[in-house]
Motif scaffolding. Structure first.
Motif, PDB file in Angstrom:
ATOM      1  N   TRP A  61      -3.182   7.109  -8.884  1.00 27.77           N
ATOM      2  CA  TRP A  61      -3.412   5.814  -8.242  1.00 27.77           C
ATOM      3  C   TRP A  61      -2.282   5.493  -7.258  1.00 27.77           C
ATOM      4  O   TRP A  61      -1.105   5.594  -7.598  1.00 27.77           O
ATOM      5  CB  TRP A  61      -3.503   4.717  -9.300  1.00 27.77           C
ATOM      6  CG  TRP A  61      -3.731   3.333  -8.754  1.00 27.77           C
ATOM      7  CD1 TRP A  61      -2.799   2.364  -8.558  1.00 27.77           C
ATOM      8  CD2 TRP A  61      -4.976   2.773  -8.335  1.00 27.77           C
ATOM      9  NE1 TRP A  61      -3.383   1.234  -8.043  1.00 27.77           N
ATOM     10  CE2 TRP A  61      -4.722   1.455  -7.896  1.00 27.77           C
ATOM     11  CE3 TRP A  61      -6.286   3.258  -8.286  1.00 27.77           C
ATOM     12  CZ2 TRP A  61      -5.728   0.617  -7.427  1.00 27.77           C
ATOM     13  CZ3 TRP A  61      -7.290   2.428  -7.810  1.00 27.77           C
ATOM     14  CH2 TRP A  61      -7.005   1.121  -7.392  1.00 27.77           C
ATOM     15  N   ALA A  62      -2.645   5.100  -6.036  1.00 29.26           N
ATOM     16  CA  ALA A  62      -1.688   4.606  -5.026  1.00 29.26           C
ATOM     17  C   ALA A  62      -0.508   5.557  -4.842  1.00 29.26           C
ATOM     18  O   ALA A  62       0.648   5.186  -5.032  1.00 29.26           O
ATOM     19  CB  ALA A  62      -1.203   3.204  -5.393  1.00 29.26           C
ATOM     20  N   PHE A  64       0.677   6.903  -2.117  1.00 30.14           N
ATOM     21  CA  PHE A  64       1.212   6.983  -0.761  1.00 30.14           C
ATOM     22  C   PHE A  64       2.672   6.555  -0.652  1.00 30.14           C
ATOM     23  O   PHE A  64       3.343   6.876   0.328  1.00 30.14           O
ATOM     24  CB  PHE A  64       0.365   6.125   0.186  1.00 30.14           C
ATOM     25  CG  PHE A  64       0.285   4.684  -0.228  1.00 30.14           C
ATOM     26  CD1 PHE A  64       1.189   3.756   0.237  1.00 30.14           C
ATOM     27  CD2 PHE A  64      -0.694   4.265  -1.119  1.00 30.14           C
ATOM     28  CE1 PHE A  64       1.125   2.438  -0.161  1.00 30.14           C
ATOM     29  CE2 PHE A  64      -0.774   2.945  -1.521  1.00 30.14           C
ATOM     30  CZ  PHE A  64       0.145   2.032  -1.044  1.00 30.14           C
ATOM     31  N   GLY A  71       7.146   4.814  -5.424  1.00 26.82           N
ATOM     32  CA  GLY A  71       6.012   5.704  -5.635  1.00 26.82           C
ATOM     33  C   GLY A  71       6.435   7.036  -6.220  1.00 26.82           C
ATOM     34  O   GLY A  71       7.598   7.236  -6.573  1.00 26.82           O
ATOM     35  N   LEU A  79       0.094  14.899   0.007  1.00 31.25           N
ATOM     36  CA  LEU A  79      -0.771  13.799   0.430  1.00 31.25           C
ATOM     37  C   LEU A  79      -1.851  14.294   1.387  1.00 31.25           C
ATOM     38  O   LEU A  79      -2.995  13.831   1.341  1.00 31.25           O
ATOM     39  CB  LEU A  79       0.063  12.703   1.090  1.00 31.25           C
ATOM     40  CG  LEU A  79       0.972  11.889   0.164  1.00 31.25           C
ATOM     41  CD1 LEU A  79       1.788  10.886   0.969  1.00 31.25           C
ATOM     42  CD2 LEU A  79       0.167  11.172  -0.909  1.00 31.25           C
ATOM     43  N   ASN A  83      -5.694  13.782   0.755  1.00 37.00           N
ATOM     44  CA  ASN A  83      -6.492  12.991   1.697  1.00 37.00           C
ATOM     45  C   ASN A  83      -7.568  13.817   2.386  1.00 37.00           C
ATOM     46  O   ASN A  83      -8.570  13.269   2.855  1.00 37.00           O
ATOM     47  CB  ASN A  83      -5.577  12.344   2.738  1.00 37.00           C
ATOM     48  CG  ASN A  83      -4.761  11.209   2.149  1.00 37.00           C
ATOM     49  OD1 ASN A  83      -5.240  10.480   1.290  1.00 37.00           O
ATOM     50  ND2 ASN A  83      -3.525  11.059   2.596  1.00 37.00           N
ATOM     51  N   PRO A  93     -10.945   6.302  -0.771  1.00 39.42           N
ATOM     52  CA  PRO A  93      -9.627   5.678  -0.608  1.00 39.42           C
ATOM     53  C   PRO A  93      -9.464   4.397  -1.419  1.00 39.42           C
ATOM     54  O   PRO A  93      -8.371   4.118  -1.937  1.00 39.42           O
ATOM     55  CB  PRO A  93      -9.553   5.404   0.900  1.00 39.42           C
ATOM     56  CG  PRO A  93     -10.436   6.448   1.506  1.00 39.42           C
ATOM     57  CD  PRO A  93     -11.579   6.573   0.536  1.00 39.42           C
ATOM     58  N   THR A  98      -5.729   3.802  -2.076  1.00 41.88           N
ATOM     59  CA  THR A  98      -5.011   4.274  -0.885  1.00 41.88           C
ATOM     60  C   THR A  98      -5.714   3.870   0.405  1.00 41.88           C
ATOM     61  O   THR A  98      -5.637   4.581   1.404  1.00 41.88           O
ATOM     62  CB  THR A  98      -4.869   5.808  -0.907  1.00 41.88           C
ATOM     63  OG1 THR A  98      -6.183   6.400  -0.910  1.00 41.88           O
ATOM     64  CG2 THR A  98      -4.110   6.273  -2.126  1.00 41.88           C
ATOM     65  N   SER A  99      -6.395   2.740   0.420  1.00 45.18           N
ATOM     66  CA  SER A  99      -7.187   2.376   1.592  1.00 45.18           C
ATOM     67  C   SER A  99      -6.378   1.533   2.574  1.00 45.18           C
ATOM     68  O   SER A  99      -5.578   0.682   2.184  1.00 45.18           O
ATOM     69  CB  SER A  99      -8.443   1.607   1.168  1.00 45.18           C
ATOM     70  OG  SER A  99      -8.091   0.416   0.493  1.00 45.18           O
ATOM     71  N   THR A 103      -2.526  -0.041   2.598  1.00 45.67           N
ATOM     72  CA  THR A 103      -1.445   0.922   2.396  1.00 45.67           C
ATOM     73  C   THR A 103      -0.252   0.614   3.304  1.00 45.67           C
ATOM     74  O   THR A 103       0.890   0.542   2.845  1.00 45.67           O
ATOM     75  CB  THR A 103      -1.943   2.348   2.656  1.00 45.67           C
ATOM     76  OG1 THR A 103      -2.666   2.377   3.895  1.00 45.67           O
ATOM     77  CG2 THR A 103      -2.855   2.814   1.539  1.00 45.67           C
ATOM     78  N   GLU A 107       3.473  -0.696   2.263  1.00 49.07           N
ATOM     79  CA  GLU A 107       4.694   0.033   2.625  1.00 49.07           C
ATOM     80  C   GLU A 107       5.710  -0.902   3.266  1.00 49.07           C
ATOM     81  O   GLU A 107       6.915  -0.801   3.002  1.00 49.07           O
ATOM     82  CB  GLU A 107       4.351   1.185   3.562  1.00 49.07           C
ATOM     83  CG  GLU A 107       3.674   2.349   2.858  1.00 49.07           C
ATOM     84  CD  GLU A 107       3.169   3.407   3.812  1.00 49.07           C
ATOM     85  OE1 GLU A 107       3.120   4.578   3.402  1.00 49.07           O
ATOM     86  OE2 GLU A 107       2.828   3.070   4.965  1.00 49.07           O
TER      87      GLU A 107
END
Length: 219
Positions: A61-62, A64, A71, A79, A83, A93, A98-99, A103, A107
């Motif tokens: 999950w998540a 990125f 993370g 990645l 992806n 995503p 991770t959409s 995202t 960040e």
């Protein structure tokens, strides 16, 4: 010289699981119930949430965020391999946390937000309790910050934002908008008075900010 895109066996096993999971679980969901993965409808969530839980149970999950931002720090190659699979399935995503644009907004919060901002917005975004939009492009200047006109002026304990943005994708569905002004980035709840989202275009929204007031800590 050929490039080697192979990865260690342990992560390849994860990729194999992702491929099978997307093909047997996410693709049918997309075909029968398009949009269920990001819907707030309880019936749709009942279909999508168990899939998201399976992703979390597999530790995927998540992914990125870099290690210094909290993370797993998988790096660009892993990645990219992940992806490459997710990009073939519309809802993947979202199901994997991770959409975009969430995202990129997460960040920014992870790298530059205060502890209070991370608690208020980053955690709910990572848990998909809320969704966000990125409001940058302007009618006259495109995405060139040197040509932006949207500006925030301090008035006591608030910022007052005025300006106009194009292509704020899914702004009409977002809970919070990340609004780029000439003097900073501001988090603006969509329901704030003065936020005017035009009816057209339907998804890549045209937004006007008319004397929109947010607290100082939304910078």
């Amino acid at each position: 010289m050929a490039w080697d895109f192979s990865t260690e066996p342990e992560f390849q096993e994860q990729l194999d699981w992702v491929e099978e999971f997307c093909r047997t679980e996410i693709e049918p969901l997309d075909l029968v119930f398009p949009g269920a993965a990001w819907s707030r409808n309880p019936k749709a969530k009942a279909l999508a949430d168990p899939l998201k839980q399976q992703v979390k149970d597999h530790g995927l999950w998540a992914l990125f965020l870099d290690e210094e931002l909290g993370g797993p720090g998988y790096g660009q190659l892993k990645l990219a391999l992940l992806n490459e699979i997710l990009g073939r399935y519309g809802s993947a995503p979202v199901v994997f946390g991770t959409s975009a644009p969430d995202t990129g907004n997460m960040e920014m919060l992870a790298a530059y937000g205060t502890d209070e901002q991370k608690q208020r917005w980053l955690r709910p975004l990572m848990n998909q309790e809320i969704f966000s939009a990125y409001s940058m492009t302007e009618p006259h200047g495109g995405s060139d910050p040197n040509l932006f006109k949207t500006h925030a002026v301090r008035d006591g304990e608030e910022w007052v934002i005025n300006g106009e943005k194009w292509f704020t994708s899914l702004g009409n569905h977002a809970d919070i908008l990340f609004v780029m002004c000439t003097n900073g980035m501001f988090v603006v709840p969509r329901q704030t008075p003065g936020v005017e989202i035009m009816d057209y275009p339907a998804t890549h929204n045209h937004v006007r900010y008319n004397d929109v007031r947010v607290p100082l800590d939304h910078l």
